[in-house]
Design a protein around this motif. Structure first.
Motif, mmCIF file in Angstrom:
data_model
loop_
_atom_site.group_PDB
_atom_site.id
_atom_site.type_symbol
_atom_site.label_atom_id
_atom_site.label_comp_id
_atom_site.label_asym_id
_atom_site.label_seq_id
_atom_site.Cartn_x
_atom_site.Cartn_y
_atom_site.Cartn_z
ATOM 1 N N VAL A 250 0.675 -1.128 -0.042
ATOM 2 C CA VAL A 250 0.013 0.027 0.010
ATOM 3 C C VAL A 250 0.872 1.167 -0.053
ATOM 4 O O VAL A 250 0.632 2.286 -0.804
ATOM 5 C CB VAL A 250 -1.074 0.103 1.118
ATOM 6 N N TRP A 251 1.791 1.130 0.891
ATOM 7 C CA TRP A 251 2.746 2.432 0.919
ATOM 8 C C TRP A 251 3.938 2.067 -0.444
ATOM 9 O O TRP A 251 4.157 3.456 -0.928
ATOM 10 C CB TRP A 251 3.670 2.166 2.032
ATOM 11 N N GLY A 252 4.377 1.330 -0.481
ATOM 12 C CA GLY A 252 5.330 0.907 -1.580
ATOM 13 C C GLY A 252 5.015 1.536 -2.851
ATOM 14 O O GLY A 252 5.885 2.230 -3.515
ATOM 15 N N VAL A 253 3.861 1.106 -3.382
ATOM 16 C CA VAL A 253 3.533 1.495 -4.920
ATOM 17 C C VAL A 253 3.461 2.999 -5.023
ATOM 18 O O VAL A 253 3.664 3.749 -6.062
ATOM 19 C CB VAL A 253 2.324 0.688 -5.116
ATOM 20 N N MET A 254 3.138 3.839 -3.858
ATOM 21 C CA MET A 254 3.048 5.465 -3.865
ATOM 22 C C MET A 254 4.373 5.787 -4.009
ATOM 23 O O MET A 254 4.505 7.046 -4.445
ATOM 24 C CB MET A 254 2.204 5.784 -2.646
ATOM 25 N N LEU A 293 -2.651 15.056 -7.047
ATOM 26 C CA LEU A 293 -3.682 14.494 -6.369
ATOM 27 C C LEU A 293 -3.988 13.134 -5.749
ATOM 28 O O LEU A 293 -4.365 12.572 -4.671
ATOM 29 C CB LEU A 293 -5.197 15.142 -6.936
ATOM 30 N N GLU A 294 -3.712 12.254 -6.842
ATOM 31 C CA GLU A 294 -3.865 10.964 -6.581
ATOM 32 C C GLU A 294 -2.818 10.352 -5.792
ATOM 33 O O GLU A 294 -2.848 9.431 -4.732
ATOM 34 C CB GLU A 294 -3.688 10.114 -8.060
ATOM 35 N N ILE A 295 -1.533 10.970 -5.759
ATOM 36 C CA ILE A 295 -0.438 10.688 -4.879
ATOM 37 C C ILE A 295 -0.783 11.182 -3.526
ATOM 38 O O ILE A 295 -0.678 10.351 -2.552
ATOM 39 C CB ILE A 295 1.122 11.306 -5.421
ATOM 40 N N ALA A 330 -1.091 3.799 -8.961
ATOM 41 C CA ALA A 330 0.389 3.876 -9.188
ATOM 42 C C ALA A 330 0.832 3.674 -10.480
ATOM 43 O O ALA A 330 1.720 4.371 -11.292
ATOM 44 C CB ALA A 330 1.138 3.165 -8.190
ATOM 45 N N ILE A 331 0.210 2.522 -11.038
ATOM 46 C CA ILE A 331 0.580 2.276 -12.457
ATOM 47 C C ILE A 331 0.105 3.162 -13.344
ATOM 48 O O ILE A 331 0.815 3.559 -14.361
ATOM 49 C CB ILE A 331 0.123 0.571 -12.629
#
Length: 387
Positions: A250-254, A293-295, A330-331
């Motif tokens: 959950v954290w890593g992909v961000m 915004l998504e980040i 993220a992708i």
């Protein structure tokens, strides 16, 4: 102009001094030891074993676990570290996840005192490597259908079967192997030098190239009764470990999304077309705003889950909210960032396409979009729709 979209909402004000310090230590390590080399490692398809013990010295291996030489950090600190590592590369964050969230968590949660004492301190230092053998060629999203079987033979267990997509298996010293038995699914610690154990790296990957994933064959692998994880019965054992790994994702992909965003922002600010920087055009600014915004939302979601986890209140379906949303977001951000780089974006000089390729794997492992959607559908309706 700030260098982080998190400053748009003052995200750092939500963190404690200790949490920011942990993040900054890991960021410095990524910047000094990982970032300058990752393009070469990815291009050559090698996992850099030289980073393992420095990661151990930094307290990154099993960092969320208490005792036995582990760092005992909070869930939020672990998440922040995962984001920084994946800003470097998903494959390198995956190493920390396989070692700590999967293999070490299995031993710490379900192992005997002797197993914990023997393995955890060395694994925390990076002196011993572990892997986690759950997924099989015909049993990915449905681990209950695994065919690997362990039978009793006197005082021993004899394990036969195969596993696929097992991270680190070819360099591991100890394998956590999940197998069916006459009493249901159980976990076993199998030293990788045991006769009949073979791990073969999967070649020609288009994703996670700076990481190791393997096929494992277990051909009448004999281990003593003391190899069984005494606290693991049924699927609760592997799922406990998977949820720990999913939380880190959950954290890593961000982190991968943020690194992709930063790469695109730096590029469009210096790249000129039709007489002015690409960043000066309205379409470009809209893309940057949407990504930022998504980040921000993804990190806020991760932080909420981390606070719940530290309070002992995090539910499995909430982890699915984070994994499904943040991996999907993220992708998309990595792909959009690559497009903003134009033709130059397809080279390893820039990170977004590498991140996008890696995220294809991250989006798939530890539960596909479809699996997490069904978990959430069950949570919402009370109706399991898996079958």
């Amino acid at each position: 102009m700030t260098d982080s979209p998190l400053d748009l909402i003052g995200f750092d004000s939500l963190l404690t001094d200790e949490e920011r310090a942990t993040r900054d230590r890991v960021r410095a390590f990524v910047d000094s030891d990982l970032r300058p080399n990752i393009a070469r490692w990815y291009d050559e398809g090698v996992f850099p074993r030289e980073i393992i013990q420095p990661m151990g010295a930094l307290g990154l291996l099993g960092m969320h676990l208490q005792g036995y030489g582990c760092a005992g950090r909070s869930a939020v600190e672990y998440g922040l570290a995962a984001a920084e590592l994946e800003a470097g590369d998903s494959g390198l964050r995956t190493f920390v996840s396989v070692q700590g969230s999967l293999a070490m968590t299995a031993i710490h949660t379900f192992g005997s005192e002797e197993q914990k004492t023997e393995w955890l301190p060395r694994m925390a230092r990076g002196e011993a490597i572990g892997c986690f053998g759950l997924t099989e060629p015909e049993a990915g999203s449905d681990p209950a259908s695994m065919r690997t079987f362990a039978r009793r033979d006197g005082d021993d267990w004899v394990i036969t079967g195969s596993k696929r997509w097992i991270g680190l298996a070819s360099i591991a010293d100890i394998a956590v192997i999940w197998a069916n038995t006459d009493a249901g699914i159980r976990g076993f610690l199998v030293p990788t030098g045991t006769p009949g154990f073979t791990a073969t790296p999967i070649a020609q990957k288009l994703s996670m190239r700076a990481s190791i994933q393997c096929d494992i064959v277990l051909d009448e692998v004999r281990v003593p009764a003391s190899a069984q994880l005494p606290g693991a019965e049924g699927l609760r054992g592997p799922f406990t470990c998977l949820n720990q790994a999913r939380y880190g994702i959950v954290w890593g992909v961000m982190g991968a999304a943020l690194d992709s965003y930063r790469a695109a922002l730096a590029y469009v600010q210096q790249r000129e077309v039709f007489g002015k920087p690409v960043a000066a055009y309205q379409l470009t600014q809209q893309k940057l705003v949407d990504m930022a915004l998504e980040i921000d939302k993804g990190f806020l979601l991760a932080l909420q889950l981390g606070r719940l986890k530290d309070a002992g209140q995090l539910q499995p379906h909430q982890i699915s909210v984070g994994k499904l949303n943040n991996a999907r977001v993220a992708i998309d951000i990595a792909r959009e960032a690559r497009a903003m780089l134009g033709g130059n974006g397809v080279t390893l000089e820039h990170s977004p396409l590498r991140h996008a390729n890696n995220l294809e794997s991250v989006r798939t492992y530890e539960g596909t979009d479809e699996v997490h959607t069904l978990i959430l559908g069950n949570a919402i309706t009370g109706i399991p729709a898996f079958r």
